[in-house]
Design an enzyme around this catalytic site. Structure first.
Site, short mmCIF file in Angstrom:
data_model
loop_
_atom_site.label_atom_id
_atom_site.label_comp_id
_atom_site.label_asym_id
_atom_site.label_seq_id
_atom_site.Cartn_x
_atom_site.Cartn_y
_atom_site.Cartn_z
N ARG A 18 31.33 91.21 62.38
CA ARG A 18 30.44 90.06 62.64
C ARG A 18 29.05 90.26 62.02
NH1 ARG A 18 30.64 89.47 68.92
NH2 ARG A 18 29.16 87.76 68.50
N GLU A 155 39.33 94.64 82.44
CA GLU A 155 38.87 93.91 81.24
C GLU A 155 39.03 92.42 81.45
OE1 GLU A 155 37.38 95.27 78.71
OE2 GLU A 155 37.66 97.31 79.45
N SER A 388 -13.78 108.94 37.80
CA SER A 388 -12.88 107.79 37.75
C SER A 388 -11.96 107.87 36.53
CB SER A 388 -13.67 106.49 37.70
OG SER A 388 -14.42 106.32 38.89
#
Length: 447
Positions: A18, A155, A388
Site C-alpha cells: 500500500r 482476529e 577571500s
C-alpha cells in the site's frame, strides 16, 4: 527497568504494497531515520541482550540499514510471508540459549514508548500482550479478558458479532518467556481465514499449558502503524509536533516552531535558540546557549555553547564547532573541526579541515580536499587569516598566525606567521577589451 534479561524480535519482513514503493516499508523515513530505526531506538532503552530483526522483502536493503542502526543485531530471513507466528519462528534459532523475556515489536510501528516497553518487560505473567482502547476498533483483533487474565485474541476476520463489540484491541506487540516461546512456537497452526500462522494464537496455547496471559495497555497513539504514504505523512506531523513541544518544555527557544524539523536523535540544550526553517538531520547535537539562524540544514554535527550558525548554512557529518565559533551564510562544512572562536563568514566550503582557534576564513575560500579518488586534509593554524577567494589544495598546512593573499591557489605549506601568495602577475592590455567585444558582436551578427 526489569531485572529479567530481555531480547527483542523486530518483524520487518513485509513488502508494504500500500506504500506503492519498491523500497521495503520499514525503510521509509520518519524523523530522518528508517521506520525500523524507531523500533530499535525504543527497545534500546531496555538494554537488550540480543536483538533480532526478521527481514523478507528487500532483505539486502533491510540488512544494510539495520547494520548501520544497530550493528550487533542479528538478521533472520522470512522468505515466505506466512504470518507473524511464522516470522517469529525464523528468529528463534538466533536466540538459542537465551533465557529471559522476548519482546516482539514491529518495524512499521514507530511510536511505542520506552515506558510501555518497560511495563511489558517487568510484567510477571508468562505471556503479556500490549493492548489499547480503540476509538474505532475497526478490523483490529479483539482481546477477550476476564478476572483470570487474557483468555484469547480473536482476529477480526474470525470474530463473531459479539466479539467485534469489544473495544480493547490488540497492538500486535507481545512479551513472552523465552523458554515458553520455544516450547509453543512450533505448535502454531494455520486453520484460520487467512491460512497464516498467527502469533496471537500463542495466548490460547499458553493457557492450555496452564500458563497465565495478561494485557498491558497504552495510549492508542503509541500503536500507530504505517501502511500508506498518507499515514507516513501523518506520523511525521505527529512526530514533529511532539519533538517541538518537548524542545520548548526543555528550555529551547524556537522562533517559529512549526518550521523547525527534528530527527529522531536530535539533542538540543536549554537556552539554545533555533531560528525559522531549520532542518536537523540525524546525529546532531546543539549545546546550551548556541544559536542556529534561519534556513540552516545540520546533520551529523556537534555545535558547542556560544557558537552561532547561519543563516543559510549547511553542516554535514563530522562537522565539530567549538565554543563561540561563527559560521555565516552559504557556508558548507563537512568532516571538519573548528576550534574556539574561529570565524567563517560566508560563501565558503571546508571539507576534511582543522581550523585553529580564532582563525578567520575569508569569503569564497575552498578547501580542495578531493582528487577524484582520495580525500586529503587541510590544517589551518590558530589566528591564521585566509584571504577571500583562496583555494587551499590539500594536503596542505597554513601555519599559526599565517596569512594567504586574496585570490591565491595554495599548493604548498605556509610557515607560521608567513604570507602565502600564489597568483599570476596582473598584465593590462590597452584597448584590448574594446577590440574583443567588437569582434564578438561581428561574429554574432554573421550567424
Amino acid at each position: 527497568m526489569s531485572d529479567t534479561p530481555v531480547a527483542l524480535i523486530i518483524l520487518a519482513a513485509g513488502q508494504g504494497s500500500r506504500m506503492q514503493s519498491d523500497l521495503p516499508k520499514v525503510l521509509h523515513r520518519l524523523g530522518g531515520v528508517p521506520l525500523v530505526g524507531h523500533a530499535l531506538a525504543a527497545g534500546r532503552g531496555l538494554e537488550p541482550e540480543q536483538v533480532v530483526v526478521v527481514a523478507g522483502h528487500g532483505a539486502d536493503l533491510v540488512t544494510k540499514a539495520v547494520a548501520k542502526l544497530e550493528p550487533e543485531a542479528g538478521i533472520a530471513l522470512q522468505t515466505e510471508q506466512l504470518g507473524t507466528g511464522h516470522a517469529v519462528q525464523q528468529a528463534m534459532p538466533l536466540l538459542e540459549g537465551f533465557a529471559g523475556k522476548v519482546i516482539v515489536l514491529y518495524g512499521d510501528t514507530p511510536f511505542i514508548s520506552e515506558t510501555t516497553l518497560e511495563a511489558l518487560a517487568a510484567h510477571k505473567s508468562d505471556v503479556v500482550v500490549l493492548g489499547f482502547e480503540a476509538a474505532d476498533p475497526g478490523r483490529y483483533g479483539r482481546l477477550v479478558v476476564n478476572d483470570q487474565g487474557l483468555q484469547r485474541i480473536v482476529e477480526y476476520k474470525d470474530a463473531d458479532a459479539a466479539t467485534r463489540q469489544i473495544a480493547l484491541v490488540n497492538s500486535g506487540v507481545m512479551a513472552l518467556d523465552a523458554a515458553l516461546l520455544r516450547e509453543l512456537i512450533g505448535n502454531l497452526g494455520n486453520d484460520n481465514a487467512s491460512g497464516e500462522y498467527y502469533l496471537t494464537d500463542l495466548v490460547q496455547l499458553a493457557r492450555e499449558a496452564g500458563r497465565r496471559a495478561d494485557v498491558v495497555t497504552c495510549d492508542e497513539t503509541e500503536t500507530l502503524g504505517i501502511n500508506t504514504r498518507a499515514e507516513l505523512a501523518a506520523a511525521e506531523a505527529a512526530f514533529q509536533a511532539r519533538r517541538r513541544t518537548e524542545a520548548l518544555e526543555n528550555g529551547v527557544t524556537l522562533i517559529e516552531p512549526a518550521t523547525v524539523w527534528f530527527a529522531l536523535d536530535t539533542t538540543i540544550g536549554r537556552d539554545a535558540v533555533i531560528g525559522q526553517n531549520v532542518v536537523f538531520g540525524p546525529g546532531t547535537t546543539i549545546e546550551s546557549g548556541a544559536e542556529i539562524l534561519p534556513f540552516c540544514h545540520l546533520e551529523g554535527c556537534h555545535i558547542a555553547s556560544g557558537a552561532k550558525v547561519g543563516p543559510f548554512a549547511r553542516l554535514r557529518p563530522g562537522a565539530e564547532l567549538g565554543g563561540d565559533v561563527r559560521v555565516g551564510n552559504f557556508v558548507e562544512i563537512k568532516n571538519s573541526v573548528l576550534d574556539e572562536g574561529a570565524k567563517v563568514g560566508h560563501l565558503t566550503y571546508l571539507g576534511d579541515t582543522h581550523v585553529g582557534e580564532f582563525a578567520n576564513i575569508g569569503a569564497g575560500t575552498v578547501t580542495c580536499n578531493y582528487d577524484g579518488v582520495m580525500k586529503h586534509r587541510t590544517e589551518i593554524g590558530a589566528n591564521a587569516f585566509i584571504g577571500s577567494d583562496t583555494m587551499l589544495v590539500a594536503p596542505v598546512r597554513v601555519g599559526a598566525g599565517a596569512m594567504t593573499a586574496s585570490g591565491s591557489v595554495i599548493t604548498q605549506n605556509i610557515p607560521d606567521e608567513a604570507l602565502g601568495m600564489a597568483r599570476a602577475r596582473q598584465i593590462n592590455k590597452a584597448g584590448l577589451a574594446t577590440r574583443i567585444m567588437a569582434a564578438l558582436r561581428v561574429r554574432k551578427d554573421n550567424k
